[in-house]
Enzyme design. Structure first.
Site, mmCIF file in Angstrom:
data_model
loop_
_atom_site.group_PDB
_atom_site.id
_atom_site.type_symbol
_atom_site.label_atom_id
_atom_site.label_comp_id
_atom_site.label_asym_id
_atom_site.label_seq_id
_atom_site.Cartn_x
_atom_site.Cartn_y
_atom_site.Cartn_z
ATOM 1 N N ASP A 1 54.904 3.003 50.414
ATOM 2 C CA ASP A 1 55.083 4.418 50.755
ATOM 3 C C ASP A 1 56.142 4.624 49.194
ATOM 4 O OD1 ASP A 1 56.778 3.323 52.281
ATOM 5 O OD2 ASP A 1 56.724 4.811 53.797
ATOM 6 N N ASP B 1 66.033 1.031 58.100
ATOM 7 C CA ASP B 1 65.073 0.882 59.044
ATOM 8 C C ASP B 1 65.198 -0.086 59.789
ATOM 9 O OD1 ASP B 1 63.973 3.579 57.495
ATOM 10 O OD2 ASP B 1 63.004 2.479 56.273
#
Length: 886
Positions: free
Chosen positions: A72, A482
């Site tokens: 992404d 993350d």
């Protein structure tokens, strides 16, 4: 995976992605002259293996082992079967086009397997200032041409796991279709992706948005036309396929069809409603179009879903959902068919977050299904699989969950899944953290367990927020989005675990005590729990500190030079200071909330801060700060600064933003005044590394624009001259978050990226001359060579060579020779000098890697040309000594 990938891009914009006007001097001083030199660097990733969302995996249906993955925010990759690893394909994306590291879709040409296409663009709102593009390659992604689009694409937008939006006509491969977001409809190219035009006859541009009221434009964007698939049985080679199916983000009108090669379109009659079509996969052998539906666009949301089968010959729709709708709490997305066995298909419950994702398999066209796991007696479960994450042990997250949760998890955000069209036993699927796969999938059908392992080596997708290289201990400490971050004791190996106790979702800042580098502090984001942690063993083990009242995010943190105290500027609260390890904090005065903080690397009571154009100094351990009189600094908050180790009050400041002051500044008086470097137009990071041979001042590194060129630069003379150390093939999009040199290895630099992980580079230049210009003696004793082709394309290849001293005496120079069996030629070599005569090649050490201790290795690499084939050399010699070949 969700918040950081959005926020990192916002921070990227705030850090000044766009060119600004030349900055103004903050203090009068003699100015250096600009001089751009050249250097050859080798670039690698500090291995993490994965670390982000992989929304798409595509296999070529004509050539075995040719597969691509899209990420992404971190570019696209090609599978390398010989090493079972992924090769990055979009490292050439530059600073101005940083949005093109987000890949909205990818397509591989089964008529001409050398051709691959990528639809690129990260955001459809104003976070990304540029439009999208379709990149096309005739050499499997080794090089690209770009076709600009008049609209944006959203590789990191809601709905990015649907697809594929980009598709190649399997009969006439010069024809491609692209489904666009934002109400832009369906687009077509008839010249192999060189030009694009809208298919004006296509009736529905979509209407679904995740949150129509989102004023940022992120969740309110129309997710648009989401996939295209061809019925190849309705065409012949060289002629356009007649029947094409298109999926649209519209719960009432989701599937359209053309039976005249895209001239006219109509809604497919009888289709289900109330859901979005995440995937549409057609198996022309059995005439079935399979569809995976969810009530949301994903990749995080989705509470209900269905699977359907459309029989293309009769127009009949059949609900083949493996679970009754009332029993679902997730949507379906990952969808694949076994091209070797028509009627065998698999699907994922992509939004089943707890206790795990689910994978379903059918061998009778969806009439019956089995699950990857099921309950025996709740909460206990029985798995059809075993998981081996020994190659990426951090995937357990250091967790010890109670049943029915397990660690490692089967996955989450599982929107990409593909069975190898040539091998029914191989399947890969993407998750929010990695690519998993198996090579004995058909064990599922005979009742035995199949084995799932990470298949992600080479694919590095972390967003890097901060980096530190201490003078002792681990060579690198990272702060990552993350996955928190890692202590990297060996850059070539995957660390065993991310930082734990606590596990931050994202680590926003870290620092070590310069004179006591075993003392480390990090801050980060966590839904509930502390936002600061400390280590007394160089980051190997951690314990949580206590938050001041009101803290909502990590912010920035600084450690005193001796580790006796810390200053923290968290989100949600003002700047605070503490002695010891954060059991209690006191508010600092004289400095505004949100300031960036750093420490002097010599004086443990001196700390610095910056906010909105003003530099702040504390000389009492962070209790009080005073605004500096320095003027002419950047007015915004897109600034990063660091104090030089070993020199009190020596501070470098980089930053600026579009339309304002932008550049690099230096202070030698603790920030009382700054001098701007006139030879640096823009700079976004600054870092220090080991001084060059013969130099007394540490080496500077920056991500900057110098001499009209954007790149990674090095200076060995306090900024008087600069060397660009990357090249156009190694740009990695946005590199503005952090940079640091290595204090122990001259020339080594660690570079942050926003989605391509941690890049590190080693120089072939010692910064000086070889102190012994005479030829070095030939080494004696045993040797071993490992030769590996790491990338290959039509007519060209790249190889790495590792030479190991397996004898008992050190070498003070080396010269390795070999003969290419098919007359290959070396075109460029790094970390060694080479000569070639015919097929015979000699690679000789450069000055900095001449000495090789017994048991140690030296590596070099090269690119080359080949003609008919590219076999590996069979023999290598070190002088007159034959080496063993591994």
């Amino acid at each position: 995976m969700r918040r950081t990938r959005i926020l990192t891009a916002v921070l990227a914009l705030a850090a000044g992605l766009l060119a600004g006007t030349p900055p103004v001097l903050a203090a009068e001083a003699p100015q250096p002259t600009a001089r751009l030199a050249a250097d050859t660097y080798t670039w690698h990733n500090a291995r993490v293996d994965g670390g982000g969302f992989v929304p798409g995996i595509v296999f070529n249906r004509e050539e075995r082992n040719l597969a691509y993955a899209r990420t992404d925010i971190g570019g696209a990759y090609r599978w390398q079967q010989s090493t079972k690893s992924w090769t990055p394909l979009l490292d050439s994306v530059g600073w101005d086009d940083w949005g093109h590291t987000g890949v909205a879709s990818i397509a591989t040409d089964s008529v001409d397997p050398d051709r691959v296409y990528a639809a690129v663009g990260t955001y459809t709102n104003d976070w990304d200032p540029g439009n999208g593009a379709v990149l096309r390659s005739a050499d499997r992604g080794a090089s690209w041409q770009k076709a600009a689009l008049p609209f944006k694409l959203g590789g990191n937008m809601p709905g990015r796991g649907m697809g594929e939006r980009l598709a190649i006509d399997p009969n006439r491969n010069s024809v491609l279709y692209l489904g666009a977001p934002s109400g832009k409809g369906l687009w077509r190219s008839t010249d192999s992706g060189a030009t694009w035009s809208q298919v004006t006859s296509f009736p529905n541009p979509g209407n679904y948005a995740q949150d129509p009221g989102d004023t940022s434009g992120y969740a309110s964007d129309n997710q648009g036309v989401v996939w295209v698939t061809f019925d190849e049985s309705t065409g012949t080679a060289g002629n356009a396929t007649r029947t094409i199916y298109v999926g649209v983000a519209d719960k009432d009108n989701a599937v359209y069809r053309s039976t005249d090669a895209g001239a006219t379109w109509s809604r497919v009659a009888g289709q289900p409603t109330g859901y979005l079509p995440h995937k549409g996969v057609l198996d022309a052998d059995d005439g079935h179009l399979y569809l995976a539906y969810s009530d949301k666009g994903g990749p995080y949301d989705g509470g209900k879903g269905q699977l359907w089968r459309y029989t293309t010959a009769t127009g009949a729709w059949t609900d083949i959902s493996p679970v009754a709708e009332a029993d679902t709490y997730y949507g379906f997305s990952g969808l694949t068919v076994d091209r070797q066995h028509p009627g065998t298909l698999m699907a994922t419950a992509y939004s089943s977050w707890w206790p795990d994702t689910q994978i379903f398999r059918s061998t009778d066209s969806g009439a019956t299904w089995s699950k990857a796991w099921d309950y025996t007696s709740y909460p206990n479960r029985s798995n059809r699989y075993t998981m081996d994450v020994s190659s990426s042990p951090w995937l357990t997250w250091g967790a010890n969950p109670a049943p029915p949760e397990e660690t490692p998890k089967l996955g989450w955000m599982t929107e990409a899944m593909e069975i190898d069209p040539f091998d029914s036993d191989r399947m890969m699927y993407g998750t929010g953290a990695t690519i998993y796969g198996t090579e004995n999938l058909t064990n599922w059908d005979d009742g035995s367990q199949f084995t799932i392992r990470p298949m992600v080596r080479g694919l590095e997708e972390t967003a890097v927020l901060d980096l530190a290289s201490p003078p002792s201990g681990a060579p690198l400490l990272s702060a990552l989005g993350d996955v928190g971050g890692f202590r990297h004791t060996d850059l070539t190996e995957v660390p065993p675990m991310m930082y734990t106790q606590p596990n931050f979702t994202s680590t926003t800042s870290l620092d070590f005590a310069e004179s006591h580098p075993d003392t480390v502090v990090r801050t980060g984001n966590l839904d509930s729990g502390p936002h600061v942690a400390f280590s007394t063993d160089n980051g190997a083990n951690w314990f949580a500190g206590t938050d001041p009242s009101g803290v909502s995010g990590g912010g920035t943190v600084a450690a005193a030079a001796d580790g006796s105290r810390f200053v923290w500027s968290p989100e949600g609260a003002g700047v605070h200071h503490t002695t010891g390890f954060g059991t209690s904090w006191s508010a600092s005065s004289g400095i505004p909330a949100g300031a960036v903080v750093e420490s002097d690397r010599v004086d443990p009571r001196t700390f610095y801060g910056f906010k909105s154009g003003t530099f702040y100094v504390s000389t009492d351990g962070g209790a009080t700060f005073t605004a500096s009189a320095a003027t002419g600094l950047p007015g915004g908050d897109s600034v990063r600064f660091k104090a030089l180790p070993g020199a009190k009050g020596d501070v470098w400041l980089a930053g600026g933003e579009e339309g304002g002051t932008y550049g690099l500044w230096h202070s030698t008086n603790g920030g009382a005044s700054f001098t701007q470097l006139s030879n640096v137009a823009e700079a976004d990071t600054i870092g220090f590394g080991k001084a060059a041979p013969g130099a007394s001042y540490q080496t500077l590194y920056t991500s900057a624009e110098i001499g009209g060129v954007r790149g990674i630069f090095r200076s060995t003379d306090q900024g008087a001259s600069w060397t660009r150390i990357n090249d156009d093939a190694h740009q990695w999009g946005w590199t503005g978050a952090a940079i640091t040199g290595d204090p122990r290895v001259y020339g080594r630099v660690y570079v942050s990226t926003n989605g391509r992980g941690i890049i590190y580079g080693d120089s072939s230049d010692t910064g000086g001359t070889d102190p012994d210009p005479d030829p070095d003696p030939e080494p004696t004793g045993a040797c071993a060579v490992t030769y590996q082709v790491t990338n290959q394309w039509s007519g060209g290849f790249q190889a790495d060579v590792r030479l190991t001293n397996t004898g008992t005496a050190p070498w003070s120079g080396w010269s390795l020779t070999w003969t290419f069996p098919q007359g290959q030629t070396v075109t460029q070599m790094w970390n060694a000098e080479h000569t070639q005569s015919g097929a015979a090649v000699t690679a000789r050490n450069v000055a900095w890697n001449a000495n090789v201790a017994a048991g140690s290795s030296v590596s070099f690499g090269f690119t080359g040309d080949w003609d008919q084939s590219n076999p590996q050399p069979a023999a290598f010699k070190l002088g007159d000594q034959s080496c063993s070949v591994g």
